[in-house]
Scaffold this active site. Structure first.
Site, short mmCIF file in Angstrom:
data_model
loop_
_atom_site.label_atom_id
_atom_site.label_comp_id
_atom_site.label_asym_id
_atom_site.label_seq_id
_atom_site.Cartn_x
_atom_site.Cartn_y
_atom_site.Cartn_z
N HIS A 17 40.17 -39.28 -37.38
CA HIS A 17 41.07 -38.73 -36.36
C HIS A 17 41.69 -39.87 -35.55
CE1 HIS A 17 38.22 -35.01 -36.34
NE2 HIS A 17 39.35 -34.63 -36.91
N LYS A 41 35.20 -19.49 -33.24
CA LYS A 41 34.64 -20.53 -34.11
C LYS A 41 33.52 -21.25 -33.36
CE LYS A 41 36.25 -24.31 -37.07
NZ LYS A 41 37.42 -25.13 -37.44
N ARG A 90 44.06 -35.57 -45.89
CA ARG A 90 43.10 -36.46 -46.57
C ARG A 90 43.20 -36.35 -48.08
NH1 ARG A 90 38.33 -34.02 -43.22
NH2 ARG A 90 39.64 -32.32 -43.91
N SER A 128 34.60 -34.08 -39.63
CA SER A 128 33.63 -33.77 -38.58
C SER A 128 32.39 -33.13 -39.19
CB SER A 128 34.25 -32.81 -37.55
OG SER A 128 35.35 -33.41 -36.93
O1 PNS Z 1 40.46 -29.40 -36.78
P1 PNS Z 1 40.86 -28.05 -37.34
O2 PNS Z 1 39.79 -27.01 -37.08
O3 PNS Z 1 41.24 -28.14 -38.79
O4 PNS Z 1 42.18 -27.61 -36.52
C1 PNS Z 1 42.83 -26.39 -36.81
C2 PNS Z 1 43.92 -26.10 -35.76
C3 PNS Z 1 43.33 -26.12 -34.36
C4 PNS Z 1 44.98 -27.15 -35.84
C5 PNS Z 1 44.53 -24.71 -36.10
O5 PNS Z 1 43.48 -23.80 -36.31
C6 PNS Z 1 45.41 -24.16 -35.00
O6 PNS Z 1 46.48 -24.66 -34.74
N1 PNS Z 1 44.94 -23.08 -34.32
C7 PNS Z 1 45.62 -22.43 -33.21
C8 PNS Z 1 46.08 -21.01 -33.59
C9 PNS Z 1 47.40 -21.10 -34.34
O7 PNS Z 1 48.40 -21.46 -33.77
N2 PNS Z 1 47.37 -20.78 -35.66
C10 PNS Z 1 48.52 -20.93 -36.51
C11 PNS Z 1 49.28 -19.66 -36.70
S1 PNS Z 1 48.33 -18.38 -37.45
#
Ligand code: PNS
Length: 159
Positions: A17, A41, A90, A128
């Site tokens: 990150h 989550k 990745r 993570s």
């Molecule tokens: O580190 P992660 O868990 O892969 O991050 C995922 C994240 C936070 C980027 C993604 O889940 C997100 O943007 N969530 C917010 C809700 C949202 O806007 N979802 C997209 C439209 S359904």
């Protein structure tokens, strides 16, 4: 001002990150690293811990700030006048989900672009979840997380 957001769970922040944060902070004028506060989550680290770990790891980047958000990413971006979403890739396995997210976010707000940065190959295996798995079995995570958060992560599993 060219503002971007790098969203994620950051449970916890890893060196992968941090590499994306460093490289994107060199491209945009202001980078906001935003932790998703997602009650659905279950995270190992609390929202406060995740924000603090990011703050400690990014103090040397003067144009980087840390925040958190609830709900849709696109709503946060619009509210804060952010035009770019940064995502790290990745492997091919990341691509399908990220591609879908980018298209959904574009559908919700066509004015906000998603930019993908390829991971540094040094960190292509890193996540993570891998950090938590190794730490939970007492393995050494020293090379995997920023030095500023090493003890916080290690101590989580040493109680
Ligand atoms: O580190 P992660 O868990 O892969 O991050 C995922 C994240 C936070 C980027 C993604 O889940 C997100 O943007 N969530 C917010 C809700 C949202 O806007 N979802 C997209 C439209 S359904």
């Amino acid at each position: 001002m060219r503002k971007a957001i790098y969203p994620g769970s950051f449970d916890p922040v890893t060196k992968g990150h941090l590499d994306i944060i460093k490289r994107s902070s060199e491209i945009v004028e202001h980078l906001i690293v935003a932790v998703l506060d997602n009650p659905r989550k279950q995270a190992v680290f609390s929202l406060e811990e995740r924000v603090e770990m990011l703050e400690r790891s990014t103090t040397s980047f003067k144009n980087v700030t840390v925040d958190y958000f609830k709900g849709l990413l696109i709503d946060y971006a619009k509210l804060h006048k952010i035009g770019i979403i940064i995502k790290g890739l990745r492997a091919i396995s990341d691509f399908e989900f990220e591609f879908q997210m980018a298209l959904v976010n574009r559908k919700l707000n066509p004015g906000i672009e998603t930019l993908f940065l390829m991971t540094n190959s040094k960190y292509s295996y890193l996540s993570s979840s891998i950090v938590k798995e190794i730490a939970s079995f007492g393995g050494d995570i020293c090379d995997l997380v920023p030095p500023e958060v090493y003890e916080i992560v290690r101590d989580k599993y040493c109680k």
